[in-house]
Design a protein around this motif. Sequence first.
Motif, PDB file in Angstrom:
ATOM      1  N   THR A 131       0.633  -1.316   0.123  1.00 10.35           N
ATOM      2  CA  THR A 131      -0.066  -0.033   0.266  1.00 10.35           C
ATOM      3  C   THR A 131       0.633   1.146   0.110  1.00 10.35           C
ATOM      4  N   TRP A 132       2.087   1.394   0.603  1.00 14.08           N
ATOM      5  CA  TRP A 132       2.756   2.540   0.921  1.00 14.08           C
ATOM      6  C   TRP A 132       3.176   2.961  -0.001  1.00 14.08           C
ATOM      7  N   LEU A 133       4.014   1.492  -0.978  1.00 14.36           N
ATOM      8  CA  LEU A 133       4.710   1.681  -2.346  1.00 14.36           C
ATOM      9  C   LEU A 133       3.664   2.156  -2.867  1.00 14.36           C
ATOM     10  N   GLY A 134       2.510   1.432  -3.337  1.00 11.92           N
ATOM     11  CA  GLY A 134       1.176   1.759  -4.677  1.00 11.92           C
ATOM     12  C   GLY A 134       1.199   3.887  -4.106  1.00 11.92           C
ATOM     13  N   ASP A 135       0.653   3.495  -3.085  1.00 10.61           N
ATOM     14  CA  ASP A 135       0.506   5.415  -2.705  1.00 10.61           C
ATOM     15  C   ASP A 135       2.157   6.090  -2.936  1.00 10.61           C
ATOM     16  N   LEU A 136       3.415   5.853  -2.984  1.00  8.63           N
ATOM     17  CA  LEU A 136       3.775   6.840  -3.003  1.00  8.63           C
ATOM     18  C   LEU A 136       3.957   6.679  -4.574  1.00  8.63           C
ATOM     19  N   THR A 137       4.022   5.496  -4.972  1.00 10.53           N
ATOM     20  CA  THR A 137       4.280   5.335  -6.942  1.00 10.53           C
ATOM     21  C   THR A 137       2.961   6.652  -7.625  1.00 10.53           C
ATOM     22  N   ALA A 138       2.264   6.819  -6.883  1.00  6.25           N
ATOM     23  CA  ALA A 138       1.076   7.608  -7.499  1.00  6.25           C
ATOM     24  C   ALA A 138       1.568   8.625  -7.444  1.00  6.25           C
ATOM     25  N   TYR A 139       2.727   9.490  -6.614  1.00  4.51           N
ATOM     26  CA  TYR A 139       2.705  10.290  -6.035  1.00  4.51           C
ATOM     27  C   TYR A 139       3.596  10.485  -7.267  1.00  4.51           C
ATOM     28  N   ASN A 146       4.016   9.606  -9.854  1.00  5.79           N
ATOM     29  CA  ASN A 146       3.241   9.544 -11.308  1.00  5.79           C
ATOM     30  C   ASN A 146       3.036  10.874 -11.470  1.00  5.79           C
ATOM     31  N   THR A 147       2.139  11.136 -10.977  1.00  3.25           N
ATOM     32  CA  THR A 147       1.684  12.840 -10.523  1.00  3.25           C
ATOM     33  C   THR A 147       2.123  14.104 -10.635  1.00  3.25           C
ATOM     34  N   THR A 148       3.551  13.772  -9.840  1.00  4.38           N
ATOM     35  CA  THR A 148       4.424  14.806 -10.221  1.00  4.38           C
ATOM     36  C   THR A 148       5.535  15.165 -11.354  1.00  4.38           C
ATOM     37  N   ILE A 149       5.395  13.711 -11.999  1.00  8.20           N
ATOM     38  CA  ILE A 149       6.377  13.840 -12.744  1.00  8.20           C
ATOM     39  C   ILE A 149       5.022  14.554 -14.190  1.00  8.20           C
ATOM     40  N   ASP A 150       4.095  13.914 -14.277  1.00  8.10           N
ATOM     41  CA  ASP A 150       3.149  14.374 -14.617  1.00  8.10           C
ATOM     42  C   ASP A 150       2.876  15.783 -14.728  1.00  8.10           C
ATOM     43  N   ARG A 151       2.836  16.567 -13.712  1.00  9.72           N
ATOM     44  CA  ARG A 151       2.222  17.972 -13.739  1.00  9.72           C
ATOM     45  C   ARG A 151       3.991  18.543 -14.602  1.00  9.72           C
ATOM     46  N   LEU A 152       5.114  17.778 -14.400  1.00 10.34           N
ATOM     47  CA  LEU A 152       6.429  18.606 -14.412  1.00 10.34           C
ATOM     48  C   LEU A 152       6.283  18.537 -15.849  1.00 10.34           C
ATOM     49  N   GLU A 153       6.341  17.534 -16.682  1.00 12.07           N
ATOM     50  CA  GLU A 153       6.229  17.286 -18.226  1.00 12.07           C
ATOM     51  C   GLU A 153       4.457  17.992 -18.682  1.00 12.07           C
ATOM     52  N   ASP A 154       3.723  18.570 -18.304  1.00 15.60           N
ATOM     53  CA  ASP A 154       2.586  19.310 -18.795  1.00 15.60           C
ATOM     54  C   ASP A 154       3.590  21.017 -18.437  1.00 15.60           C
TER      55      ASP A 154
END
Length: 105
Positions: free
Chosen positions: A78-86, A88-96
């Motif tokens: 669960t912790w790794l899933g939450d960290l991965t989601a965080y 992925n969202t951060t990288i997507d925002r940076l790409e945008d």
Amino acid sequence: MLATTFAALGDGTRLAVVTRLSRGEATMGELAAPHQVSLPAMTKHVGVLVDAGLVSRRKVGRTVVCALRPEAFAEVQTWLGDLTAYWNTTIDRLEDLLRGSDDEH
């Protein structure tokens, strides 16, 4: 519990034990052999894993058999899933942001 899990896995021998047990049950002797450690030393390592709830052990005659408790890793998953989601969202925002910067030039 998460800190206890990572503390138990922070030792290379214990991490190797967990990796070995992910393939199936093993005796204390089988766990000790690749590490060239005594049975008392391996018993201490396994004891840390048992105390963390990651491994179970049972006696079969005079032999101690150890098994992984996969349900104990749910919190880590669960912790790794939450960290991965965080991330992925951060990288997507940076790409945008970077794409928007390219559009302006």
